[in-house]
Design an enzyme around this catalytic site. Structure first.
Site, PDB file in Angstrom:
ATOM      1  N   SER A 174      80.011  53.952  74.191  1.00 32.30           N
ATOM      2  CA  SER A 174      79.111  53.431  73.376  1.00 32.30           C
ATOM      3  C   SER A 174      79.819  52.642  72.348  1.00 32.30           C
ATOM      4  O   SER A 174      79.239  51.311  72.001  1.00 32.30           O
ATOM      5  CB  SER A 174      78.545  54.523  72.548  1.00 32.30           C
ATOM      6  OG  SER A 174      77.810  54.136  71.363  1.00 32.30           O
ATOM      7  N   SER A 175      81.101  52.808  71.959  1.00 28.89           N
ATOM      8  CA  SER A 175      81.814  52.041  71.105  1.00 28.89           C
ATOM      9  C   SER A 175      82.025  50.660  71.576  1.00 28.89           C
ATOM     10  O   SER A 175      81.956  49.779  71.029  1.00 28.89           O
ATOM     11  CB  SER A 175      82.964  52.707  70.336  1.00 28.89           C
ATOM     12  OG  SER A 175      82.972  53.851  70.093  1.00 28.89           O
ATOM     13  N   HIS A 258      96.608  54.795  66.513  1.00 27.68           N
ATOM     14  CA  HIS A 258      96.863  53.868  65.333  1.00 27.68           C
ATOM     15  C   HIS A 258      95.824  52.999  65.148  1.00 27.68           C
ATOM     16  O   HIS A 258      95.418  52.550  64.199  1.00 27.68           O
ATOM     17  CB  HIS A 258      98.476  53.759  65.007  1.00 27.68           C
ATOM     18  CG  HIS A 258      98.590  53.368  63.569  1.00 27.68           C
ATOM     19  ND1 HIS A 258      98.630  54.535  62.992  1.00 27.68           N
ATOM     20  CD2 HIS A 258      98.603  52.193  63.127  1.00 27.68           C
ATOM     21  CE1 HIS A 258      98.779  53.706  61.425  1.00 27.68           C
ATOM     22  NE2 HIS A 258      98.733  52.472  61.794  1.00 27.68           N
ATOM     23  N   GLU A 260      93.084  52.967  66.054  1.00 31.56           N
ATOM     24  CA  GLU A 260      91.620  53.579  65.566  1.00 31.56           C
ATOM     25  C   GLU A 260      91.825  53.655  64.228  1.00 31.56           C
ATOM     26  O   GLU A 260      90.822  53.713  63.494  1.00 31.56           O
ATOM     27  CB  GLU A 260      91.686  54.753  66.363  1.00 31.56           C
ATOM     28  CG  GLU A 260      90.684  55.994  65.832  1.00 31.56           C
ATOM     29  CD  GLU A 260      89.249  55.467  66.326  1.00 31.56           C
ATOM     30  OE1 GLU A 260      88.976  54.564  67.203  1.00 31.56           O
ATOM     31  OE2 GLU A 260      88.496  56.208  65.440  1.00 31.56           O
ATOM     32  N   TYR A 262      92.697  51.936  62.074  1.00 29.10           N
ATOM     33  CA  TYR A 262      92.311  50.584  61.373  1.00 29.10           C
ATOM     34  C   TYR A 262      91.081  50.347  61.662  1.00 29.10           C
ATOM     35  O   TYR A 262      90.396  49.431  61.060  1.00 29.10           O
ATOM     36  CB  TYR A 262      93.368  49.674  61.884  1.00 29.10           C
ATOM     37  CG  TYR A 262      94.761  49.830  61.290  1.00 29.10           C
ATOM     38  CD1 TYR A 262      94.776  49.708  59.623  1.00 29.10           C
ATOM     39  CD2 TYR A 262      95.941  49.913  61.773  1.00 29.10           C
ATOM     40  CE1 TYR A 262      95.964  50.201  59.338  1.00 29.10           C
ATOM     41  CE2 TYR A 262      97.106  50.215  61.185  1.00 29.10           C
ATOM     42  CZ  TYR A 262      96.982  50.160  59.881  1.00 29.10           C
ATOM     43  OH  TYR A 262      98.129  50.505  59.241  1.00 29.10           O
ATOM     44  N   SER A 273      85.290  43.720  50.120  1.00 28.28           N
ATOM     45  CA  SER A 273      85.353  42.046  49.829  1.00 28.28           C
ATOM     46  C   SER A 273      84.061  41.178  49.623  1.00 28.28           C
ATOM     47  O   SER A 273      84.050  40.412  49.204  1.00 28.28           O
ATOM     48  CB  SER A 273      86.155  41.533  50.854  1.00 28.28           C
ATOM     49  OG  SER A 273      87.389  42.128  51.281  1.00 28.28           O
ATOM     50  N   HIS A 307     105.034  56.176  64.981  1.00 30.74           N
ATOM     51  CA  HIS A 307     105.270  56.761  63.611  1.00 30.74           C
ATOM     52  C   HIS A 307     104.647  58.301  63.475  1.00 30.74           C
ATOM     53  O   HIS A 307     104.825  58.940  62.453  1.00 30.74           O
ATOM     54  CB  HIS A 307     105.053  55.984  62.337  1.00 30.74           C
ATOM     55  CG  HIS A 307     103.785  55.414  62.254  1.00 30.74           C
ATOM     56  ND1 HIS A 307     103.254  54.336  61.901  1.00 30.74           N
ATOM     57  CD2 HIS A 307     102.484  56.102  62.553  1.00 30.74           C
ATOM     58  CE1 HIS A 307     101.874  54.379  61.624  1.00 30.74           C
ATOM     59  NE2 HIS A 307     101.517  55.266  62.060  1.00 30.74           N
TER      60      HIS A 307
END
Lengths: 542, 196
Positions: A174-175, A258, A260, A262, A273, A307
């Site tokens: 789906s994504s 990782h 993900e 973001y 913004s 990390h």
């Protein structure tokens, strides 16, 4: 000529909306980006409350040391499913819903590029989360190894794991389809004159997020497929007894994981913004810097995954590389934070609810960013790893980051969606109640982590009792505060009498404010003609 | 309405490219398994393969009598394996470069033949690259018949290049049941055929 046509058409739409007749035809078979966006947002709100209810169970059990309410197995299911539901069911669908609603309006497109696929990608989500939640009622229960599904632990439970993996596959498909649709819409369907470097920042951040999605969701699909074959088909990708390596899973998972995180924060950057310039009544400071910072963060997200696993026994060179690469992310992120602050600097600011949530985002997300830099320091991470410090860190970036931005976006665009104003008084009560309680909830968890309380446990040393009680009180308070949010949204959608104008906010710029409120069922069937001053980032030469 | 239809045709190219990217990403997930091996062994110098070191590497090593390293031995069995397993000595002091032999004892306490595999681990992990086994029962599958006991040797050399601050190493083994091999053995070595 074209200009006149636009106007006529908008007016025309306003009177005859051409909505499909009948509930099923309108909502189940919808190919309209606004209806599908609404479906996504309602689904994500539902998942937010389901995942939130699980968080309440976790905080209730942790209210006091000792085992009070639930069995340890069930507690483990709650921590695992809470995370999966919130990440894949609440935050990601909310951003896809906002993208669906706003991207075509912001770039002047009549709809998403692939409307039928849009319908499919939404309706896979109830399937995925029906499957995932059904595992809680199966013999052996749902996943208990955390959302990261590390083997061998995640494979030691019942057969529910097979259903959870299938649910992740379906949600992932789906994504990916949602991301493909957004890329195609942004690249192909912009109104004439809407250059890439004139697009709203929200559209930019979503474009970059969509590329992250198509690059990493398939990697997660591969990782969970390997888990499935390890458990049921005798492979040994991660099985030490058969020559595999469990640490390998962590590498593959975090190569997805990782980027993900973001995926869950870049659209939030875009929302903030949009909102801050509106209520500061100033153009966004450093528009191009914002775009390039977003792209830099997206690039860096691919080279920092280890990390998350500093304590697995990497060579020193690896630890140093991943430490420095991680710290590098603070630079583009800092550019963004300073740009938001500079946008507010000497602006004529007003503090409506969307702006309050956006400012809350900037301050509290930055706290989460700082604890992230602390976690990036290898020697310090050896102490912080798998403690409540990590829990505090990622809840600051995800709750006061991603979730606050989604709420800010909801208040900001709700009048555009419903055609009515929400109750500003109750919106502000929701904000202040949330922002205080969320800090009562998560700030003490920093101290718990530094004192050594491990994460994902149902019981703890009595030394941690006081801070846990404070955290739980904050948790219940934050949970209840979200009922105010539900009330404000329902009131605005069905009961509010205050009509919203086309340009809901005085300082708002962008194509979405050129159409009436509520946005008609069909907009921009004829591409809009851009006029100077219509876009927020018309002239980016300065 | 033609303005609505036109962009959909253009979208086809974008969809094709994005689908290809997704498919490549899916395959990349699997490609990480060999890539990880290559990165560890060729670039980062981590030993993953657990084969014996070559004779040349052993011959090249000269004994460093100026210091000795204490080696501790641990043995455990996975809870699903009905075996006992223990080292004959739990610690030994060796000079780096010295070929040393130690023995482990395993016994099958169940009433069926079982194949086990031992997985070794050396701590601290930074020293594992300097711990070389020339012979080990962990290199092969171990078949123990019902009630059978076996002495198994490990021969190793500690590389004289071992950093001087490492004075103690731990070699631990965990025995796991190799279910596939056990099933194969049961089928070929004349497990009683099914009733009939």
């Amino acid at each position: 000529m074209a200009h006149a046509a636009t106007h006529d058409h908008v007016a025309h739409d306003d009177h005859h909306d051409h909505k499909p007749q009948g509930f099923i035809a309108r909502w189940c078979f919808s190919t309209n980006h606004k209806d599908i966006g609404t479906l996504y947002l309602i689904f994500s709100l539902l998942m937010f409350f389901i995942g939130g209810a699980m968080a309440m169970i976790i905080r209730a059990e942790l209210f006091q040391p000792g085992m009070q309410l639930v069995e340890p197995d069930f507690f483990n299911e709650m921590t695992s499913v809470h995370a999966l539901v919130m990440i894949f069911g609440a935050v990601m669908p909310a951003f896809v819903g906002l993208g669906n609603w706003m991207i075509p309006l912001m770039v002047g497109a009549p709809d998403m590029a692939l409307p039928r696929m849009n319908n499919w990608s939404f309706w896979l989500l109830p399937v995925a989360f029906g499957l995932l939640l059904s595992t809680l009622f199966m013999p052996g229960g749902g996943p208990q190894g955390g959302w990261t599904l590390y083997p061998p632990l995640s494979l030691q439970g019942g057969n529910g794991i097979a259903f959870s993996i299938l649910a992740i596959h379906v949600a992932g498909i789906s994504s990916i389809m949602g991301a493909i649709n957004i890329i195609a819409t942004i690249l192909n369907m912009r109104a004439p004159g809407m250059d890439l470097l004139k697009m709203p920042v929200f559209v930019w951040t979503w474009l970059i997020t969509a590329f992250l999605l198509i690059a990493v969701m398939p990697v997660l699909a591969g990782a969970v497929t390997m888990l499935l074959t390890d458990k049921y088909f005798g492979t040994s990708f991660f099985n030490a007894a058969g020559g595999g390596d469990p640490v390998m899973f962590q590498h593959i998972f975090w190569f997805f994981g990782h980027p993900e995180v973001y995926i869950m924060i870049l659209p939030a950057f875009g929302i903030v913004s949009e909102i801050i310039p509106t209520f500061a009544r100033k153009p966004l400071f450093g528009y191009q810097a914002m775009v390039y910072a977003t792209a830099s963060i997206a690039f860096l997200s691919f080279i920092v995954w280890a990390h998350h696993m500093f304590t697995v026994g990497m060579p020193l060179g690896g630890e140093l590389f991943f430490m420095y690469a991680t710290m590098l992310i603070a630079i583009p992120t800092g550019v963004k934070v300073f740009n938001w602050v500079s946008t507010m600097w000497e602006g004529s600011m007003t503090f409506e609810t969307p702006m309050l949530f956006a400012i809350g985002f900037v301050i509290l997300f930055t706290i989460g960013g700082f604890s992230g830099v602390m976690l990036a320091i290898v020697p310090a991470d050896f102490q912080y790893h798998d403690t409540y410090f990590v829990v505090a860190h990622f809840h600051y970036v995800l709750v006061t980051g991603a979730v606050f931005s989604i709420m800010a976006a909801t208040y900001y665009w709700l009048p555009k969606w419903t055609g009515h104003m929400y109750s500003e008084r109750w919106g502000k009560i929701h904000f202040w109640s949330s922002v205080i309680s969320v800090n009562v909830l998560f700030f003490p968890q920093h101290f718990l982590g530094l004192a050594g309380m491990p994460r994902r446990i149902p019981d703890y040393n009595v030394a941690f009792a006081d801070f846990n009680m404070i955290s739980s009180i904050g948790g219940f308070w934050f949970g209840l505060s979200q009922l105010i949010f539900l009330g404000v949204v329902v009131h605005c959608a069905f009961f509010s009498k205050v009509k919203a104008p086309a340009r809901v906010w005085e300082g708002a710029k962008g194509l979405e404010w050129e159409v009436p409120s509520p946005a008609p069922h069909h907009t921009f069937s004829v591409p809009p003609v851009l006029k100077p001053g219509m876009l927020a980032h018309d002239d980016v030469s300065h | 309405m033609n303005t609505v239809a036109a962009p959909t045709r253009n979208a086809r190219g974008v969809v094709r490219i994005t689908l290809i990217v997704s498919a490549c990403a899916f395959l990349f997930g699997f490609a990480m398994i060999p890539l990880y091996r290559i990165a560890c062994e060729q670039v980062l110098g981590i030993k993953l393969e657990d084969g014996p070191v070559t004779g040349r590497a052993v011959a090249a090593a000269s004994v460093d009598t100026s210091r000795s390293v204490r080696i501790q031995f641990l043995a455990s069995v996975n809870s699903k394996l009905p075996w006992t397993f223990a080292p004959e000595v739990t610690r030994i002091d060796v000079h780096p470069g010295e070929l040393t032999e130690v023995w482990f004892d395993a016994a099958n306490t169940s009433d069926a033949a079982i194949v086990g595999n031992a997985v070794p681990s050396v701590a601290p992990n930074t020293a594992s690259a300097f711990f070389n086994k020339t012979e080990c029962f962990c290199f092969t599958e171990q078949l123990l018949a019902a009630g059978e006991a076996r002495r198994m040797p490990v021969r190793f050399i500690v590389d004289p290049a071992l950093p001087r601050d490492v004075t103690e190493l731990t070699l631990s083994y965990t025995f796991y049941e190799n279910t596939d091999a056990t099933r194969r053995v049961a089928e070929t070595v004349g497990a009683p055929p099914h009733a009939g």
